[in-house]
Write an enzyme that holds these catalytic residues in place. Structure first.
Site, PDB file in Angstrom:
ATOM      1  N   LYS A   9       0.829  -1.210   0.000  1.00 49.03           N
ATOM      2  CA  LYS A   9       0.000   0.000   0.000  1.00 49.03           C
ATOM      3  C   LYS A   9       0.869   1.268   0.000  1.00 49.03           C
ATOM      4  CE  LYS A   9      -3.932  -2.186   2.378  1.00 49.03           C
ATOM      5  NZ  LYS A   9      -4.869  -2.087   3.522  1.00 49.03           N
ATOM      6  N   TYR A  49     -12.281  -1.316  -3.845  1.00 47.80           N
ATOM      7  CA  TYR A  49     -12.838  -1.571  -2.512  1.00 47.80           C
ATOM      8  C   TYR A  49     -14.371  -1.447  -2.488  1.00 47.80           C
ATOM      9  CZ  TYR A  49      -8.433  -1.916   0.100  1.00 47.80           C
ATOM     10  OH  TYR A  49      -7.221  -2.332   0.629  1.00 47.80           O
ATOM     11  N   PHE A  57     -15.382   3.748   7.072  1.00 52.70           N
ATOM     12  CA  PHE A  57     -14.013   4.138   6.724  1.00 52.70           C
ATOM     13  C   PHE A  57     -13.768   4.156   5.209  1.00 52.70           C
ATOM     14  CE2 PHE A  57     -13.989  -0.416   7.865  1.00 52.70           C
ATOM     15  CZ  PHE A  57     -13.479  -0.986   6.700  1.00 52.70           C
ATOM     16  N   ARG A  85      -2.084 -14.428   3.774  1.00 54.00           N
ATOM     17  CA  ARG A  85      -2.818 -13.760   4.871  1.00 54.00           C
ATOM     18  C   ARG A  85      -2.082 -13.993   6.204  1.00 54.00           C
ATOM     19  NH1 ARG A  85      -7.192 -10.301   3.889  1.00 54.00           N
ATOM     20  NH2 ARG A  85      -7.809 -10.786   6.001  1.00 54.00           N
ATOM     21  N   THR A  91      -5.815  -7.542  10.334  1.00 49.17           N
ATOM     22  CA  THR A  91      -6.082  -6.189   9.819  1.00 49.17           C
ATOM     23  C   THR A  91      -5.600  -5.129  10.804  1.00 49.17           C
ATOM     24  OG1 THR A  91      -8.080  -7.107   8.825  1.00 49.17           O
ATOM     25  CG2 THR A  91      -7.901  -4.705   8.890  1.00 49.17           C
ATOM     26  N   ARG A 102       2.300  -6.897   9.263  1.00 46.95           N
ATOM     27  CA  ARG A 102       1.564  -5.807   9.906  1.00 46.95           C
ATOM     28  C   ARG A 102       2.033  -5.593  11.346  1.00 46.95           C
ATOM     29  NH1 ARG A 102      -4.338  -7.298   7.231  1.00 46.95           N
ATOM     30  NH2 ARG A 102      -4.229  -5.832   5.487  1.00 46.95           N
ATOM     31  N   ASN A 112      -1.856  -0.108   6.961  1.00 47.91           N
ATOM     32  CA  ASN A 112      -1.329  -1.387   7.447  1.00 47.91           C
ATOM     33  C   ASN A 112      -0.470  -2.108   6.407  1.00 47.91           C
ATOM     34  OD1 ASN A 112      -3.394  -2.111   5.781  1.00 47.91           O
ATOM     35  ND2 ASN A 112      -4.622  -3.153   7.325  1.00 47.91           N
ATOM     36  N   HIS A 115      -2.027  -5.437   1.431  1.00 50.77           N
ATOM     37  CA  HIS A 115      -3.353  -6.018   1.174  1.00 50.77           C
ATOM     38  C   HIS A 115      -3.152  -7.433   0.642  1.00 50.77           C
ATOM     39  CE1 HIS A 115      -7.391  -6.598  -0.470  1.00 50.77           C
ATOM     40  NE2 HIS A 115      -6.762  -7.161  -1.492  1.00 50.77           N
ATOM     41  N   GLU A 126      -9.865  -9.371  -7.922  1.00 44.43           N
ATOM     42  CA  GLU A 126      -8.782  -8.411  -7.661  1.00 44.43           C
ATOM     43  C   GLU A 126      -7.627  -8.553  -8.658  1.00 44.43           C
ATOM     44  OE1 GLU A 126      -7.845  -8.909  -3.506  1.00 44.43           O
ATOM     45  OE2 GLU A 126      -9.752  -8.012  -2.880  1.00 44.43           O
TER      46      GLU A 126
HETATM   47  P1  GDP Z   1      -7.978  -6.839   5.278  1.00 43.81           P
HETATM   48  O1  GDP Z   1      -8.588  -7.911   4.389  1.00 43.81           O
HETATM   49  O2  GDP Z   1      -7.191  -7.425   6.436  1.00 43.81           O
HETATM   50  O3  GDP Z   1      -7.160  -5.828   4.511  1.00 43.81           O
HETATM   51  O4  GDP Z   1      -9.183  -6.057   5.989  1.00 43.81           O
HETATM   52  P2  GDP Z   1     -10.636  -5.549   5.474  1.00 43.81           P
HETATM   53  O5  GDP Z   1     -10.972  -6.168   4.149  1.00 43.81           O
HETATM   54  O6  GDP Z   1     -11.584  -5.753   6.602  1.00 43.81           O
HETATM   55  O7  GDP Z   1     -10.439  -3.985   5.306  1.00 43.81           O
HETATM   56  C1  GDP Z   1      -9.797  -3.459   4.171  1.00 43.81           C
HETATM   57  C2  GDP Z   1      -8.864  -2.356   4.596  1.00 43.81           C
HETATM   58  O8  GDP Z   1      -9.644  -1.283   5.145  1.00 43.81           O
HETATM   59  C3  GDP Z   1      -7.880  -2.703   5.729  1.00 43.81           C
HETATM   60  O9  GDP Z   1      -6.724  -3.378   5.294  1.00 43.81           O
HETATM   61  C4  GDP Z   1      -7.561  -1.333   6.293  1.00 43.81           C
HETATM   62  O10 GDP Z   1      -6.623  -0.639   5.448  1.00 43.81           O
HETATM   63  C5  GDP Z   1      -8.915  -0.636   6.188  1.00 43.81           C
HETATM   64  N1  GDP Z   1      -9.695  -0.763   7.429  1.00 43.81           N
HETATM   65  C6  GDP Z   1     -10.260  -1.874   7.959  1.00 43.81           C
HETATM   66  N2  GDP Z   1     -10.909  -1.610   9.106  1.00 43.81           N
HETATM   67  C7  GDP Z   1     -10.775  -0.270   9.300  1.00 43.81           C
HETATM   68  C8  GDP Z   1     -11.238   0.630  10.302  1.00 43.81           C
HETATM   69  O11 GDP Z   1     -11.921   0.251  11.275  1.00 43.81           O
HETATM   70  N3  GDP Z   1     -10.889   1.945  10.155  1.00 43.81           N
HETATM   71  C9  GDP Z   1     -10.144   2.391   9.102  1.00 43.81           C
HETATM   72  N4  GDP Z   1      -9.851   3.696   9.021  1.00 43.81           N
HETATM   73  N5  GDP Z   1      -9.704   1.571   8.143  1.00 43.81           N
HETATM   74  C10 GDP Z   1      -9.999   0.261   8.235  1.00 43.81           C
END
Ligand code: GDP
Length: 138
Positions: A9, A49, A57, A85, A91, A102, A112, A115, A126
């Site tokens: 990222k 996304y 968010f 993963r 996350t 992470r 973080n 992805h 994707e």
């Molecule tokens: P991932 O699959 O572990 O990347 O997690 P998700 O698919 O749930 O979320 C996608 C991305 O959104 C995450 O990698 C973070 O960059 C962001 N994100 C997830 N949860 C939050 C949150 O509670 N707040 C904010 N600001 N960003 C979030």
């Protein structure tokens, strides 16, 4: 053999962590089948996304993801989705296992560093979002 999409990222690229991520992929037998640097527009990040468009968010996430260049990769290996993963960690970096990308480098739940696709269907969407079949070597 399975394929998954990986992104370093904008925070990871800006902080000079491309090599660190690639080193961990290669050390863990995840073969890089495609790789390029891109800088997404806001609407490209929104498309990527789209599954999160109802989340609070979403605006902040798509602004962040279009704030600078990313490195996008297709990874290939046995059980690649789950194994990548595991290397990434949870996350929320505060909940990520020690030694994961992470846990070691993230600074924020949003920023973080990496992805990774979470299932075969999302991986297919994707990978197709960023690469055509000629750009993936196999
Ligand atoms: P991932 O699959 O572990 O990347 O997690 P998700 O698919 O749930 O979320 C996608 C991305 O959104 C995450 O990698 C973070 O960059 C962001 N994100 C997830 N949860 C939050 C949150 O509670 N707040 C904010 N600001 N960003 C979030």
């Amino acid at each position: 053999m399975e394929r998954t999409l990986s992104i370093v990222k904008p925070d990871g690229v800006a902080r000079g962590l491309i090599g660190e991520v690639v080193k961990r992929l290669e050390a863990n037998d995840l073969k890089i089948a495609a790789m390029k640097m891109i800088h997404m527009t806001r609407s490209q990040a929104e498309g990527f996304y789209a599954v999160h468009k109802e989340r609070p968010f979403f605006g902040s996430l798509t602004e962040f993801m279009s704030s600078g260049p990313c490195v996008v990769m297709v990874l290939e290996g046995e059980n690649a989705i789950a194994r990548y993963r595991e290397l990434m960690g949870a996350t929320n970096y505060k909940e990520a296992d020690p030694g994961t990308i992470r846990a070691d480098f993230a600074t924020d739940i949003e920023k973080n560093v990496v992805h990774g696709s979470d299932a075969p269907e999302t991986a297919a969407f994707e990978m197709g979002y960023f690469f055509n079949s000629f750009e993936i070597v196999g």
